[in-house]
Write an enzyme that holds these catalytic residues in place. Structure first.
Site, mmCIF file in Angstrom:
data_model
loop_
_atom_site.group_PDB
_atom_site.id
_atom_site.type_symbol
_atom_site.label_atom_id
_atom_site.label_comp_id
_atom_site.label_asym_id
_atom_site.label_seq_id
_atom_site.Cartn_x
_atom_site.Cartn_y
_atom_site.Cartn_z
ATOM 1 N N ASP A 134 -1.650 4.830 -16.521
ATOM 2 C CA ASP A 134 -2.281 4.157 -17.658
ATOM 3 C C ASP A 134 -1.240 4.133 -18.789
ATOM 4 O O ASP A 134 -0.262 4.869 -18.749
ATOM 5 C CB ASP A 134 -3.520 4.973 -18.058
ATOM 6 C CG ASP A 134 -4.200 4.427 -19.302
ATOM 7 O OD1 ASP A 134 -4.291 3.205 -19.420
ATOM 8 O OD2 ASP A 134 -4.614 5.240 -20.141
ATOM 9 N N LYS A 135 -1.446 3.293 -19.795
ATOM 10 C CA LYS A 135 -0.484 3.231 -20.904
ATOM 11 C C LYS A 135 -0.960 4.065 -22.094
ATOM 12 O O LYS A 135 -0.353 5.064 -22.444
ATOM 13 C CB LYS A 135 -0.250 1.777 -21.334
ATOM 14 C CG LYS A 135 0.819 1.642 -22.430
ATOM 15 C CD LYS A 135 1.011 0.206 -22.866
ATOM 16 C CE LYS A 135 -0.049 -0.244 -23.844
ATOM 17 N NZ LYS A 135 0.083 0.341 -25.197
ATOM 18 N N GLU A 153 -10.103 3.519 -34.527
ATOM 19 C CA GLU A 153 -11.042 3.342 -35.643
ATOM 20 C C GLU A 153 -10.654 4.221 -36.828
ATOM 21 O O GLU A 153 -10.691 3.780 -37.972
ATOM 22 C CB GLU A 153 -12.469 3.662 -35.188
ATOM 23 C CG GLU A 153 -13.043 2.624 -34.241
ATOM 24 C CD GLU A 153 -14.557 2.677 -34.179
ATOM 25 O OE1 GLU A 153 -15.113 3.782 -34.252
ATOM 26 O OE2 GLU A 153 -15.184 1.610 -34.090
ATOM 27 N N PHE A 195 -19.402 -1.303 -29.090
ATOM 28 C CA PHE A 195 -18.225 -1.771 -28.342
ATOM 29 C C PHE A 195 -18.431 -1.505 -26.852
ATOM 30 O O PHE A 195 -19.011 -0.497 -26.468
ATOM 31 C CB PHE A 195 -16.981 -1.002 -28.814
ATOM 32 C CG PHE A 195 -15.736 -1.321 -28.031
ATOM 33 C CD1 PHE A 195 -14.947 -2.404 -28.375
ATOM 34 C CD2 PHE A 195 -15.374 -0.554 -26.940
ATOM 35 C CE1 PHE A 195 -13.801 -2.705 -27.645
ATOM 36 C CE2 PHE A 195 -14.232 -0.849 -26.206
ATOM 37 C CZ PHE A 195 -13.448 -1.930 -26.563
ATOM 38 N N LYS A 210 -15.204 -7.045 -35.058
ATOM 39 C CA LYS A 210 -13.777 -6.794 -34.819
ATOM 40 C C LYS A 210 -13.561 -6.569 -33.326
ATOM 41 O O LYS A 210 -14.439 -6.037 -32.633
ATOM 42 C CB LYS A 210 -13.272 -5.615 -35.643
ATOM 43 C CG LYS A 210 -13.646 -4.251 -35.126
ATOM 44 C CD LYS A 210 -12.829 -3.146 -35.757
ATOM 45 C CE LYS A 210 -13.164 -1.825 -35.081
ATOM 46 N NZ LYS A 210 -13.505 -0.753 -35.947
ATOM 47 N N THR A 258 -2.861 -1.297 -17.468
ATOM 48 C CA THR A 258 -3.425 -1.121 -18.815
ATOM 49 C C THR A 258 -4.389 -2.250 -19.152
ATOM 50 O O THR A 258 -4.319 -3.334 -18.571
ATOM 51 C CB THR A 258 -2.288 -1.055 -19.865
ATOM 52 O OG1 THR A 258 -2.852 -0.944 -21.164
ATOM 53 C CG2 THR A 258 -1.403 -2.292 -19.815
ATOM 54 N N ASP A 274 -4.399 -3.401 -22.186
ATOM 55 C CA ASP A 274 -3.794 -4.000 -23.386
ATOM 56 C C ASP A 274 -3.269 -5.411 -23.153
ATOM 57 O O ASP A 274 -3.130 -5.863 -22.021
ATOM 58 C CB ASP A 274 -2.626 -3.115 -23.851
ATOM 59 C CG ASP A 274 -3.068 -2.177 -24.959
ATOM 60 O OD1 ASP A 274 -4.266 -2.177 -25.260
ATOM 61 O OD2 ASP A 274 -2.225 -1.452 -25.501
ATOM 62 N N LYS A 288 -8.175 -1.553 -11.719
ATOM 63 C CA LYS A 288 -7.126 -0.532 -11.544
ATOM 64 C C LYS A 288 -7.287 0.127 -10.174
ATOM 65 O O LYS A 288 -6.312 0.332 -9.454
ATOM 66 C CB LYS A 288 -7.238 0.539 -12.645
ATOM 67 C CG LYS A 288 -6.877 0.034 -14.036
ATOM 68 C CD LYS A 288 -6.937 1.177 -15.038
ATOM 69 C CE LYS A 288 -6.509 0.740 -16.433
ATOM 70 N NZ LYS A 288 -6.444 1.859 -17.373
ATOM 71 N N ASN A 339 -11.888 5.324 -18.422
ATOM 72 C CA ASN A 339 -11.589 4.069 -17.713
ATOM 73 C C ASN A 339 -10.560 4.255 -16.594
ATOM 74 O O ASN A 339 -10.312 3.335 -15.825
ATOM 75 C CB ASN A 339 -11.112 2.996 -18.708
ATOM 76 C CG ASN A 339 -9.869 3.427 -19.461
ATOM 77 O OD1 ASN A 339 -9.604 4.620 -19.608
ATOM 78 N ND2 ASN A 339 -9.089 2.485 -19.916
#
Length: 1169
Positions: free
Chosen positions: A401-402, A498, A540, A563, A674, A676, A791, A815
């Site tokens: 993972d990153k 956050e 979220f 957001k 990841t 991202d 993943k 995750n």
């Protein structure tokens, strides 16, 4: 609610065991388990049968049980004790270990089940044991107490009906989580109020997901219709969690005992088996075939030999009439079983118990390793399973993972972009914002008046759109002190992003103060407190990748602030400076910053009413609640106005780049998986040297597939990489060569879905194979925008590819759990995202950098130790049983034993077991420092190198050779010299004892020859076990034992040692037996040395390397095999020269000389040396 939904998997709980009012609903009392926790496996009554059943499911144990029963039933050459005692020893040791572990679990269960709990009964507090708690009971829990079962939170002593909870024992998260009482019961503060409550709860049946709960409560007031409220995970207090910063709470028990979420998470993970264990089982089957063949050959030869009447029935051994009448096939079968019993020791029963002890004791070396202890967090490595120790030395692919694994997950707010203008906050000096500053540093031109409103709205959005809590420090009532007064707020959240955003916006002049009575308070840059009523939180989730809040200002305006990731915000935006903000987001992503976009919309009261109705309907649904909520969120979060974007930096972990570089040199392929953005992840990959300056990046992304078809893109990529595939193999690629093509692949989640999706003609396998071919020829792969399940899919794809490589997955968050469970070895990083990854992993480490030592040192040692253990066990048992096979040719196949019963029994238990166990715990064929300094040594043991068929056959033939030497050496040596000096003759027991003595000494000395790392423990065990054998033999043959029915060994050992030729024979036979192995070692080491052997030759006898570069030299570079030139000092001493690709290199001088630093000319750099 009858008819609204069909309830199959739900339960109804009557709060305080009160029946609902007449006519409301039918009262159907249900039976639920009590609150006892049972984590133990056995009871006093079922321990023996259950444990025996589990142990005899093991093939080796079951096999020895059958042999033991055969020995009891038929007349066999050896006593049942010879196989019964080793089996009893193995079964007893394992049973004691498992029984002790279970007794500890019983003890812990009793302590938990007997702890006192406060109930409410008839309006009064009653105290009783936890195990007597029932579903429907109302419980009171005080501060710092642990919740005794899963409770629905009814009320607390706080006016706003909240409480703070830590779930460290459940998921390791130490941050305080806020839970909310049911709206209609939060005002009930006394026992009498709570006892008067009339309500029923409908909820789902127990399930193990800690973060998911669906239910509703019907509160009956004087009105005819009950008030229905939704219940979610925020209303559920879990067993094992602890109450914090709240004096007391009341709750109703809904899941008790083994139905609590904590107990449901006790279930063990699927059993993983190592490659060594699989090899061991295959070798066992081979030896079983050898055993059957031996028994078959001997049975046939016996009947061939006995075909002559005078041999079958000699004059001194006449048969009875009953024996003559016996069926020939029955006799042959009985003889076959007798031979099986005679040769059964070739299957080493004690190997399993030795392997188990080696793994269990060996796992402590990881937990005791001080280098892997992290001072900052106070955490050390954890071993959750010891079954996979040796698998750490076989890893070929690492999936990491990153965020939080390669990076620190320690976020720092860098900048924000509003309406195209960029704002960088000033640094806080000693907790204070500099007084002459407005808190904003304008990089671009100043905004206009309308932009000023948008800017303030953006900062308010960051202050309001989050789930951050403000830590209670001194319980100040009223407004919290602002940062200007010299004190900054302490923020807590489950997400570090956050906290970084709230702290960042605080440095820009807007401070979030607290949430009190559903009102959020913020301090604006003018020093005024603004209050917003929090109406709804749209939480979220990793699918939506965004969160929203709906708030009402004091002027009555209703806002929705949202957001989230740019990919989930931009498609929902209808207004705002999208292009400027998008370009800034992309620029920040390329720099490796984490970006979030912020948008808003105003809601008119009618619109808000519609939103409320939509959310309420979804929230009270008991079936498909997540799906209905997701649909509702989708409808609400649209037509937004874009305000701006934020950039947060997540720094790379210490030594992450060095670790990845070392792993690549070890021949391991590293993949980053990841969630991202591609640009952010690619920047991180460059920073941690997964991608290098010369790496040619290949993209397999949705954007590219939209331009060309998936088929064309895959074929184009495969053409590119396969053109140079000849030069890029596992053995040649080390990440250092400059003349070969170095490819890096980037793939996103959507593209992976297309590759994995079956085609209409059902031939998805073609795409997968093509994709795997491309991946195999890339030095590194980056998978971005990955969902947790994807993943695991990637890991599974590689795991089951045709080479079946050993995979390792490492991550720190919930995750990553699916990929950790999927990989052969799962490693959790004890990070800031809770301990779910660490709890579900096989091993846990504090930092990514510790992976280097775990694999290159511990993994390497574990593998060479256990592979030697397995091969050695088979070898010593061939040495043990093959002379017995040869002996049958000299005793008319009469099943006569060569060794005494005591020797048969104790050979594997006492005489030869401890030295190999110690070897398998202590051996270090190369020093620890050398393994860390030269990662390429890891390749020598790759692909199960030490347990391949070639090595296995060598050990087996070595055993056969030694057995031939023992037997025929003793036979020919004493064929004509069987008379001792006093005229006595050697008998068959003396012959057997001589063979056994040579064998015990040979197999023990063979292990001594293989030992590279000597300590006093090795010396004590190896020479001590030989001494023990001699002392035992002297005692066993020197005393007439009253409990024995025979005295055949009396004086045999002493008689043998009293003869001079026997001493000479023993020494000579041991020397001849060991000679081939010594010659093979010397020749192979000289002519075809492995990298490990070359390293051993470099090391001095004391274990230190001849040339040890200091830590400063441990950087990527091409090490010269020999000095390229000799530099001379003032006294003309020659010094070795080591060239590295860097600005400078250090020359190591002999003793009493200091290192000399020399600048490397530009032309030398990056040239092969």
């Amino acid at each position: 609610c009858a008819g609204e939904e069909n309830w199959v998997d739900s339960r109804t709980i009557y709060v305080g065991h009160k029946e609902p009012p007449l006519g409301a609903e039918a009262y159907i009392p249900q039976r639920y388990p009590d609150n006892r926790i049972v984590s133990s496996k056995y009871t006093f009554w079922n321990f023996i049968p259950k444990n025996l059943f589990e142990q005899f499911r093991r093939i080796a144990n079951f096999y020895f049980l059958i042999i033991f029963l055969v020995q009891l039933i038929i007349d066999t050459p050896t006593s049942p004790v010879t196989s019964g005692l080793p089996l009893f020893f193995v079964i007893t040791v394992t049973a004691i270990k498992q029984g002790y572990e279970d007794w500890l679990r019983h003890k812990a269960d009793n302590a938990m089940n007997q702890c006192p709990v406060h109930f409410i009964q008839h309006g009064k507090l009653v105290r009783k044991q936890s195990r007597k708690l029932r579903v429907g009971d109302i419980v009171m829990v005080k501060e710092d107490e642990t919740f005794p079962c899963d409770l629905i939170f009814l009320s607390s002593n706080r006016g706003d009906g909240t409480c703070h909870v830590t779930t460290a024992s459940l998921d390791g998260e130490s941050s305080h989580k806020t839970h909310y009482a049911v709206q209609d019961t939060k005002g009930f503060h006394t026992e009498e109020d709570i006892d008067a409550l009339h309500a029923t709860i409908e909820c789902e049946q127990p399930q193990p997901d800690l973060y998911k709960f669906v239910g509703r409560i019907n509160v009956y007031n004087d009105l005819s219709d009950p008030v229905v409220r939704p219940l979610g995970s925020e209303n559920l207090l879990l067993r094992g969690a602890t109450l914090k910063n709240t004096e007391r709470i009341f709750g109703v028990a809904i899941y008790t005992g083994m139905e609590t979420k904590m107990a449901l998470n006790y279930q063990s993970k699927s059993q993983k088996r190592s490659a060594v264990e699989k090899s061991m089982n295959v070798f066992l089957i081979v030896y079983l075939c050898i055993l059957i063949s031996k028994a078959l050959v001997n049975t046939i030869l016996k009947y061939v030999w006995q075909s002559e009447p005078f041999r079958d029935e000699p004059w001194y051994n006449q048969k009875t009439e009953a024996e003559r009448q016996r069926n020939l096939f029955l006799r042959a079968f009985t003889d076959f079983l007798a031979f099986m019993v005679l040769f059964n020791y070739i299957i080493p029963v004690s190997m399993y118990v030795t392997v188990e002890m080696q793994k269990f004791l060996g796992s402590y070396f990881i937990t005791w390793d001080e280098d892997m202890f992290d001072e900052d967090t106070g955490e050390g490595p954890l071993v959750n399973t010891s079954d996979l120790n040796e698998e750490l030395g076989q890893v070929e692919y690492i999936f990491t993972d990153k965020t939080g694994t390669l990076t620190e997950n320690n976020m720092a707010f860098k900048e924000c972009c509003v309406e195209g203008h960029v704002y960088v906050p000033h640094a806080i000096c000693n907790g204070q914002v500099l007084p002459d500053s407005t808190g904003i540093d304008m990089i671009d031109s100043s905004p206009g008046v309308s932009s000023r409103e948008r800017e303030e709205l953006f900062f308010r959005a960051l202050c309001l759109c989050h789930t951050v809590q403000v830590k209670d420090e001194d319980h100040v009532d009223g407004p919290r002190k602002s940062p200007d007064s010299g004190k900054s707020c302490v923020y807590i959240s489950s997400s570090p992003d956050e906290v970084a955003l709230v702290e960042g916006v605080q440095r820009l002049g807007f401070t979030y103060l607290r949430l009190k009575d559903s009102y959020m308070e913020i301090l604006n840059r003018d020093g005024d407190i603004e209050r917003f009523e929090l109406l709804e939180v749209l939480s979220f989730d990793s699918v939506r990748r965004r969160m929203s809040v709906i708030v009402r200002s004091t002027t009555g305006e209703i806002y929705l602030f949202c957001k989230g990731a740019d990919s989930s915000i931009f498609p929902r935006v209808i207004e705002g400076k999208v292009d400027q903000i998008r370009s800034r987001v992309e620029r920040n992503a390329v720099e490796g910053l984490r970006t979030l976009c912020v948008a808003y919309k105003r809601l008119v009261p009618e619109e808000y009413e519609g939103v409320c109705g939509l959310l309420q309907a979804a929230k009270v649904a008991l079936q498909d609640r997540e799906k209905k909520l997701a649909e509702a969120y989708e409808q609400i979060e649209k037509d937004l106005i874009l305000l701006g974007a934020t950039a947060v930096e997540d720094r790379l972990q210490e030594k992450a780049a060095d670790t990845i570089e070392a792993l690549q040199k070890a021949g391991i392929k590293v993949w980053v998986l990841t969630g991202d953005k591609m640009e952010t992840a690619a920047a991180t990959c460059y920073a941690c040297r997964l991608f290098r300056r010369g790496t040619q990046l290949l993209e397999l992304t949705t954007k590219r597939i939209e331009e060309q078809s998936l088929h064309d893109v895959l074929f184009e990529l495969s053409k590119t990489v396969l053109r140079c595939s000849g030069s890029l193999t596992r053995d040649h690629f080390s990440g250092l060569s400059t003349d070969m093509h170095d490819y890096g692949l980037i793939i996103d989640g959507a593209a992976l879905s297309l590759i994995m999706k079956p085609r209409e003609d059902g031939s998805s396998a073609n795409y997968r194979e093509l994709f795997l071919d491309i991946c195999r020829n890339c030095s590194a792969v980056l998978c971005c925008r990955m969902a947790p399940l994807q993943k695991a899919q990637i890991v599974k794809l590689i795991k089951f590819s045709k080479e079946h490589p050993i995979t390792l997955a490492i991550g720190d968050g919930a995750n990553d759990v699916s990929m950790i469970l999927e990989a052969h070895v799962g490693i959790g990083v004890i990070g800031k995202e809770g301990r779910q990854a660490a709890r579900n992993s096989d091993y846990a480490i504090p930092k990514f950098k510790h992976l280097k030592k775990m694999l290159l040192v511990h993994g390497h040692f574990y593998y060479i130790r256990i592979s030697e253990l397995v091969q050695y066990f088979f070898y010593k048992n061939v040495c043990f049983i093959f002379p017995q096979f040869l002996y049958q040719f000299f005793c008319g196949f009469s099943q006569q034993t060569l060794y005494d019963t005591a020797y048969l029994t104790l050979y594997n238990i006492s005489f030869t077991s401890l030295p190999i166990l110690l070897y398998s715990l202590m051996e270090q064929h190369v020093g620890v420092d050398m393994l860390k300094r030269d990662p390429s040594l890891y390749r020598d043991i790759a692909k199960n190198a030490l347990l391949r068929w070639r090595v296995f056959i060598y050990w087996t033939f070595l055993g056969l050779f030694d057995a031939l030497v023992f037997f025929f050496g003793a036979y020919f040596m004493f064929e004509n010299t069987t008379v001792t000096s006093n005229g006595q003759m050697f008998g068959n027991w003396t012959f057997g004892t001589l063979v056994f003595t040579v064998m015990v000494f040979t197999v023990t000395l063979k292990l001594a020859l293989d030992t590279h790392y000597w300590t006093w423990i090795n010396h004590f065990v190896i020479w001590g076990s030989l001494l023990f054998y001699v002392i035992f033999s002297l005692l066993w043959g020197g005393i007439i034992w009253p409990f024995l029915s025979y005295q055949r060994m009396y004086y045999v050992f002493l008689h043998m040692l009293s003869c001079g030729p026997a001493w000479l024979g023993i020494i000579l036979l041991i020397t001849v037996s060991l000679l081939p192995d010594v010659l093979k070692k010397v020749l192979c080491r000289q002519l075809w040395p492995t990298a490990t052997e070359r390293t051993q030759n470099m090391q001095r006898p004391d274990g230190s390397p001849e040339l040890a570069p200091p830590a400063s030299l441990q950087s990527p570079g091409a090490l010269c095999p020999r000095p390229a030139a000799a530099l001379h000092s003032a006294t003309s001493r020659k010094v070795p020269r080591v060239l590295w690709r860097s600005e400078e290199y250090t020359v190591l001088l002999p003793a009493r000389a200091s290192p000399v630093t020399v600048a490397v000319p530009e032309s030398w750099r990056d040239t092969p040396t």
